[in-house]
Each structure stands twice: as structure tokens, then as C-alpha cells.
Design a protein around this motif. Sequence first.
Motif, PDB file in Angstrom:
ATOM      1  N   ASP A  25      -4.314  -0.935   8.044  1.00 41.96           N
ATOM      2  CA  ASP A  25      -2.920  -0.849   8.493  1.00 41.96           C
ATOM      3  C   ASP A  25      -2.748   0.408   9.355  1.00 41.96           C
ATOM      4  O   ASP A  25      -3.472   1.394   9.201  1.00 41.96           O
ATOM      5  N   LEU A  26      -1.774   0.345  10.253  1.00 38.53           N
ATOM      6  CA  LEU A  26      -1.483   1.526  11.086  1.00 38.53           C
ATOM      7  C   LEU A  26      -1.140   2.740  10.222  1.00 38.53           C
ATOM      8  O   LEU A  26      -1.499   3.871  10.543  1.00 38.53           O
ATOM      9  N   HIS A  27      -0.432   2.477   9.135  1.00 40.96           N
ATOM     10  CA  HIS A  27       0.087   3.564   8.301  1.00 40.96           C
ATOM     11  C   HIS A  27      -0.862   3.912   7.162  1.00 40.96           C
ATOM     12  O   HIS A  27      -1.478   3.027   6.564  1.00 40.96           O
TER      13      HIS A  27
ATOM     14  N   HIS B 161       0.797  -1.245   0.000  1.00 40.25           N
ATOM     15  CA  HIS B 161       0.000   0.000   0.000  1.00 40.25           C
ATOM     16  C   HIS B 161       0.828   1.294   0.000  1.00 40.25           C
ATOM     17  O   HIS B 161       0.260   2.367  -0.148  1.00 40.25           O
TER      18      HIS B 161
ATOM     19  N   ASP C 162      -0.388  -3.722  12.240  1.00 44.20           N
ATOM     20  CA  ASP C 162       0.575  -3.027  13.098  1.00 44.20           C
ATOM     21  C   ASP C 162      -0.083  -2.043  14.074  1.00 44.20           C
ATOM     22  O   ASP C 162       0.611  -1.357  14.820  1.00 44.20           O
TER      23      ASP C 162
ATOM     24  N   GLY D 223       0.970  -4.628   6.538  1.00 45.45           N
ATOM     25  CA  GLY D 223       1.977  -4.654   7.597  1.00 45.45           C
ATOM     26  C   GLY D 223       1.576  -5.516   8.786  1.00 45.45           C
ATOM     27  O   GLY D 223       0.577  -6.241   8.755  1.00 45.45           O
TER      28      GLY D 223
HETATM   29 ZN    ZN Z   1       2.032  -0.339   8.442  1.00 43.34          ZN
END
Ligand code: ZN
Length: 254
Positions: free
Chosen positions: A135-137, A99, A197, A236
Motif C-alpha cells: 500500500d502507498l501508506h 493495516h 494507491d 487501499g
Molecule cells: Zn493506502
Amino acid sequence: MKIVYSPEYGINYPTNPVENPDRVNLAAHDLEIAGYQFIKPLPASPEDIHKIHGHEHVERIKSKGLYDTAALAAGGAICAAELALQGEPAFALIRPPGHHASANRAWGLCFFNNMAIAIQKIRPRGPRALIIDIDLHFGDGTVSIFQGGDKVKIVNPWSVDGNFDYLSMDQSAYMQQVEDAFLGFDYDIVGVSAGFDTYIEDWGGLLQIEDYREIGRIIHEGSKRCGGRRFALLEGGYHPNLRCCVKSFVEGFG
Ligand SMILES: [Zn+2]
């Protein structure tokens, strides 16, 4: 519910050591023991990759010796999306993640954008896609590829972006953002960029293993508005408990 996986996802290739083979190998082991059926994907074709990525980017990945690895991850994503279109939910246990890959550059352990390649491939048969990136990001690559189009809606619940809002994340508000992802858009298929994550012991430090089952369930429920067509791709997630987070999500999602 099918698991898209190849033992080749569990090989070593040049990347940051946090993105290691055990991320998929251990989860595959657990899902196999739990009785899930596995499907082995083919690599994405050069045509499918070139629909998303520019020539120079593809050559750069080739020069790093990562083309085959990245093409197989993208192929796994396509396989999961095709299964979803046929009414069979699927989780693609793939690496490398995708991503953070945009058309002409990639960072954050990503090379080709697996989600974008899969969505583009099925577009003639499932034109409107809802992408939920847990995802965290922030999934900057996917957003940059689809920006400006009205056929793809991308939701990044409380992800890390330049504002670092995630530092004040709250579990119940996070779950609400996942629920709200389904509002205000008509979709033919739901794709999940499933990064783990945000797990309590991973970098995000927020969600429990059971929360991933609930996220899977919410998305399963939301996909009923498009005939249950849903698929998810591993992004992640770097804690050794990733295997538990994946299994929990799959149980809710399937
Ligand atoms: Zn991530």
C-alpha cells in the motif's frame, strides 16, 4: 489460485465515500469473467478478533454498527491465509481494509487488522511470516501489533510515513525494494497487504497497471522458498482503475 470474496463486501457502511462498494464489486466482476474460482468466507470469531484487539476497541467498533462488516473482512483474511497454508494461493477481495488498525485504535478507513488476525490465527501452523505491505501508506497498525517479535518480518516498500520520502519515489527502486523484501529472513508463509494507491493515477502517482503484475510475479517467485505459501489481502486503492490493478496483480501472483 482462489479469490476470497463475499457479495457482502460490496455493501454500503458508514465510512469515507472514497472507500466505496465499487472498489470490490467491479474487481469481483472482472475476476469472475476471467474464470477465477471464488470462495465465500465466514466472519472471524470473537476469539480470533480478541487475540489482536482490546475489549474497548471492539466495543467501539460495535457502537458504530461496524462489527459484522469488520469481522467479515477479517474472516476473509483468515480464509485466504488458511488456503495458502494448504498450498493454494489466494487473494482476498475484502473491505474494509485493515493495516491502519492497531490493538486499541484504528484510523485510515480501517477497523480491525485483517492481516494481523489472519497471521495470528495460523501461527501455530506457520510460525514465521513475511508480510509485504505494498500500500502507498505505511501499515502502522500491523507494525505496532507485531513489533518486537522475531517471528514476523514486515516490509513496507517506500511507503508514506512521517518523512514523506515517497515524494521522491522511483519505479525501478520500488520494484527492487519488493525483491529485497525476501532477504535475510526465513519464512513459512508470505502475506501481502495489497493496497493499490501507489498506482500512477491514484494518490501515489507511481506504478503502472503492468507493474502490479510484476509485483505479483516477484512475490510468487519469492514464495517458492516457503513452498509457494502466499496470500494477499486488499487494503487501499481508490482510483476507478483499481479493478485493473487488482486483476494485473492476481495474474502475476497466481
Ligand atoms: Zn493506502
